[in-house]
Design a protein around this motif. Structure first.
Motif, PDB file in Angstrom:
ATOM      1  N   ASN A  29      17.860  32.528  71.247  1.00  0.00           N
ATOM      2  CA  ASN A  29      16.468  32.617  71.682  1.00  0.00           C
ATOM      3  C   ASN A  29      15.817  33.840  71.067  1.00  0.00           C
ATOM      4  N   GLU A  54      10.519  30.064  76.910  1.00  0.00           N
ATOM      5  CA  GLU A  54      11.400  30.656  75.886  1.00  0.00           C
ATOM      6  C   GLU A  54      11.166  30.001  74.526  1.00  0.00           C
ATOM      7  N   ALA A  62      17.526  37.505  71.359  1.00  0.00           N
ATOM      8  CA  ALA A  62      17.048  37.974  72.665  1.00  0.00           C
ATOM      9  C   ALA A  62      18.047  37.785  73.797  1.00  0.00           C
ATOM     10  N   TYR A  94      13.263  29.303  70.802  1.00  0.00           N
ATOM     11  CA  TYR A  94      14.620  29.226  70.267  1.00  0.00           C
ATOM     12  C   TYR A  94      14.623  28.929  68.769  1.00  0.00           C
ATOM     13  N   HIS A 151       5.729  37.811  67.468  1.00  0.00           N
ATOM     14  CA  HIS A 151       6.148  36.433  67.725  1.00  0.00           C
ATOM     15  C   HIS A 151       6.748  35.884  66.421  1.00  0.00           C
ATOM     16  N   MET A 201      18.305  26.554  79.061  1.00  0.00           N
ATOM     17  CA  MET A 201      17.039  26.948  78.462  1.00  0.00           C
ATOM     18  C   MET A 201      15.982  27.000  79.563  1.00  0.00           C
ATOM     19  N   GLU A 202      15.059  27.961  79.459  1.00  0.00           N
ATOM     20  CA  GLU A 202      14.063  28.131  80.506  1.00  0.00           C
ATOM     21  C   GLU A 202      12.652  27.998  79.947  1.00  0.00           C
ATOM     22  N   ALA A 250      12.557  36.716  71.431  1.00  0.00           N
ATOM     23  CA  ALA A 250      11.546  37.360  72.270  1.00  0.00           C
ATOM     24  C   ALA A 250      10.635  38.195  71.369  1.00  0.00           C
ATOM     25  N   LYS A 299      20.415  35.043  74.454  1.00  0.00           N
ATOM     26  CA  LYS A 299      21.072  33.757  74.657  1.00  0.00           C
ATOM     27  C   LYS A 299      21.505  33.187  73.308  1.00  0.00           C
TER      28      LYS A 299
END
Length: 269
Positions: free
Chosen positions: A213, A240, A221, A242, A140, A236-237, A215, A223
């Motif tokens: 973004n 996620e 990742a 960023y 992360h 944006m979801e 991951a 985007k």
């Protein structure tokens, strides 16, 4: 230097700045008990991100107090990376550096770091240095950069980029279109100008550099977050992460690749 996890017992790491949603379609997320309950399922993930972020903050604070003209880029990189390893108790691929330390001077916008056996590059009083640091825990990644300039004449340029970054963060949120984030960043950045040696320049966003973004174990990742207005309707979801990155320039607002590569990563596919 004390490792972050030894300073904050029970994983009670600082939350940092929290910005409330300003979009009408997102405000319910801060009041819905259902959403609050679902959010608590991510407590362990947030603890890891906040530990990595606190290590980043402490390294950044140390560097800003210590850095001065006359240091080589290698000395700066080694201090940053040693600090990161110590603060996070670096352990292989489980925790430590998020990516190679970026040290980019003047016309070099990003993604440069001294390679072994390179001719030493010495930081000068009139340089503008972009410092890009990554930390991670269990993949992360915290990705954050800042700019150092010793000559006050560059301060309006730094102010423009900071204000544009804050505008981009404020504009972000679940279901927000990436093009709208870019438009907000561009509007703020282009409202600034800077006078250098008697000549006034408009501050331009570098249109072919973007945020992105992130991951697990993957810094880019898929985007891209533009820093100029465009027609990208991608949204944006939820879930996620960023990096909102802005780049301001007194030049033409476009970069080209130059020099040897100093950043490498494994292809996740």
């Amino acid at each position: 230097t004390i490792p972050v996890q030894d300073l904050f017992k029970g994983q009670q790491y600082p939350e940092g700045q929290i910005i409330n949603y300003h979009q009408d379609f997102n405000t319910y997320r801060t009041t819905s008990e259902e959403k609050k309950t679902l959010d608590r399922a991510y407590d362990q993930l947030y603890a890891e991100i906040r530990e990595a972020a606190e290590a980043h903050r402490e390294v950044r604070s140390d560097i800003m107090k210590w850095i001065k003209p006359g240091l080589t880029l290698t000395e700066i990189a080694e201090r940053i990376e040693t600090g990161t390893k110590t603060l996070l108790k670096a352990d292989g691929l489980k925790r430590g550096w998020g990516f190679p330390t970026g040290l980019s001077i003047n016309h070099c916008a990003a993604h440069h770091t001294p390679n072994p056996k390179d001719k030493p590059i010495i930081l000068q009083h009139d340089d503008v240095l972009k410092i890009d640091i990554g930390t991670h825990i269990n993949g992360h990644i915290v990705d954050c950069a800042f700019t150092v300039a010793f000559n006050d004449k560059y301060q309006p340029l730094l102010d423009a980029v900071r204000a544009a970054t804050e505008a981009g963060i404020k504009a972000s949120g679940i279901d927000v279109r990436l093009c709208d984030v870019g438009a907000e960043i561009q509007e703020v950045m282009e409202s600034y100008e800077v006078t250098i040696n008697g000549r006034t320049y408009p501050v331009k966003p570098i249109r072919n550099l973007n945020g992105h973004n992130i991951a697990p174990y993957r810094i880019h990742a898929g985007k891209s977050v533009p820093i100029v207005k465009n027609s990208d309707q991608t949204k944006m979801e939820e879930g996620e992460f960023y990096a909102i990155e802005t780049f301001g320039s007194t030049g033409k607002g476009y970069v080209e690749e130059e020099g040897d590569s100093s950043h490498f990563m494994k292809d996740p596919d």
